[in-house]
Design an enzyme around this catalytic site. Sequence first.
Site, PDB file in Angstrom:
ATOM      1  N   GLY A  12       0.771  -1.238   0.000  1.00  0.00           N
ATOM      2  CA  GLY A  12       0.000   0.000   0.000  1.00  0.00           C
ATOM      3  C   GLY A  12       0.800   1.285   0.000  1.00  0.00           C
ATOM      4  CB  SER A  13       4.264   2.252  -0.915  1.00  0.00           C
ATOM      5  OG  SER A  13       4.350   1.865  -2.268  1.00  0.00           O
ATOM      6  CG  ASN A  14       1.555   3.289  -5.738  1.00  0.00           C
ATOM      7  OD1 ASN A  14       1.920   4.318  -6.279  1.00  0.00           O
ATOM      8  ND2 ASN A  14       2.115   2.126  -5.959  1.00  0.00           N
ATOM      9  CG  LEU A  91      -1.441  -7.664  -7.500  1.00  0.00           C
ATOM     10  CD1 LEU A  91      -0.444  -8.621  -6.869  1.00  0.00           C
ATOM     11  CD2 LEU A  91      -0.795  -6.861  -8.628  1.00  0.00           C
ATOM     12  CG  ASN A 108      -4.014  -0.541 -12.777  1.00  0.00           C
ATOM     13  OD1 ASN A 108      -3.918  -0.875 -11.606  1.00  0.00           O
ATOM     14  ND2 ASN A 108      -3.273  -1.086 -13.755  1.00  0.00           N
ATOM     15  CG  HIS A 110       1.663  -1.652 -15.454  1.00  0.00           C
ATOM     16  ND1 HIS A 110       1.330  -2.921 -15.015  1.00  0.00           N
ATOM     17  CD2 HIS A 110       2.700  -1.804 -16.301  1.00  0.00           C
ATOM     18  CE1 HIS A 110       2.138  -3.799 -15.573  1.00  0.00           C
ATOM     19  NE2 HIS A 110       2.990  -3.149 -16.345  1.00  0.00           N
ATOM     20  CD  GLU A 180       4.770   2.048  -9.037  1.00  0.00           C
ATOM     21  OE1 GLU A 180       5.754   1.287  -9.058  1.00  0.00           O
ATOM     22  OE2 GLU A 180       3.653   1.720  -8.583  1.00  0.00           O
TER      23      GLU A 180
HETATM   24  C1  GRF Z   1       4.112  -1.163  -7.133  1.00  0.00           C
HETATM   25  O1  GRF Z   1       5.178  -1.142  -8.037  1.00  0.00           O
HETATM   26  C2  GRF Z   1       2.842  -1.344  -7.893  1.00  0.00           C
HETATM   27  O2  GRF Z   1       2.835  -0.731  -9.172  1.00  0.00           O
HETATM   28  C3  GRF Z   1       2.829  -2.823  -8.031  1.00  0.00           C
HETATM   29  O3  GRF Z   1       3.241  -3.321  -6.758  1.00  0.00           O
HETATM   30  C4  GRF Z   1       4.181  -2.384  -6.238  1.00  0.00           C
HETATM   31  C5  GRF Z   1       3.881  -2.107  -4.766  1.00  0.00           C
HETATM   32  O4  GRF Z   1       2.787  -1.330  -4.681  1.00  0.00           O
HETATM   33  N1  GRF Z   1       1.567  -3.382  -8.393  1.00  0.00           N
HETATM   34  P1  GRF Z   1       2.220  -0.811  -3.253  1.00  0.00           P
HETATM   35  O5  GRF Z   1       3.373  -0.495  -2.346  1.00  0.00           O
HETATM   36  O6  GRF Z   1       1.389  -1.948  -2.714  1.00  0.00           O
HETATM   37  O7  GRF Z   1       1.423   0.415  -3.600  1.00  0.00           O
END
Ligand code: GRF
Length: 196
Positions: A12-14, A91, A108, A110, A180
């Site tokens: 979940g960093s995004n 995913l 989304n 990517h 991202e």
């Molecule tokens: C990210 O590169 C995302 O694009 C991919 O998984 C990685 C981790 O994402 N699907 P997050 O830290 O869970 O947002």
Amino acid sequence: MKKLAVLVSGGGSNLQSIIDETKNGILKDIAEVVIVISNNPLAYGLKRAENSNIKAVALDYKNMERKDYDAKMYNLIRESEVDLICLAGYLKKIPEKIVSEYKSRILNIHPALLPKFGGKGMYGHFVHEAVVKAKEKKSGATVHFADENYDTGSIIIQKEVPVYETDSADDVAKRVLVVEHEIFPKAIKKVIENLK
Ligand code: GRF
């Protein structure tokens, strides 16, 4: 103030970058995350939501019938009256009913420069390994509108990063993740500004 649902499968960093921008950044007074949903009950993204007092819901994909999973997802999204759905490291395929009802309102992220290195099986680390194996000179991240297929749908924002000959897939992944976190909130702002 636009309402966002964010779907996560992992760390979940995004999601965190979106939450932070809604609090003190480019999405302040523009958007709020009202619900976070995950197919993975162990996803750290759910914890991040709880830490920010955002409704967090785990739908145990592995132990549910697909039609029940899709129905619960649909009802959660409808009940939350969201304006946009953000797939932040999510995913699983989005149920068709949601895709058709939220056309051009599902975003989304990517971790590559689509249309290259996208599609079924192309997610997370597999993408960066393929980029390094192909000896690409650049990679990057893409935010696009999600449709019924994996990683197709019109592109909203992309940003490139260099790939060096000595790079490992990990090196590329770290460099792309920074981008991202920058472009996802920007893409949300851009879409909101164009919402009728
Ligand atoms: C990210 O590169 C995302 O694009 C991919 O998984 C990685 C981790 O994402 N699907 P997050 O830290 O869970 O947002």
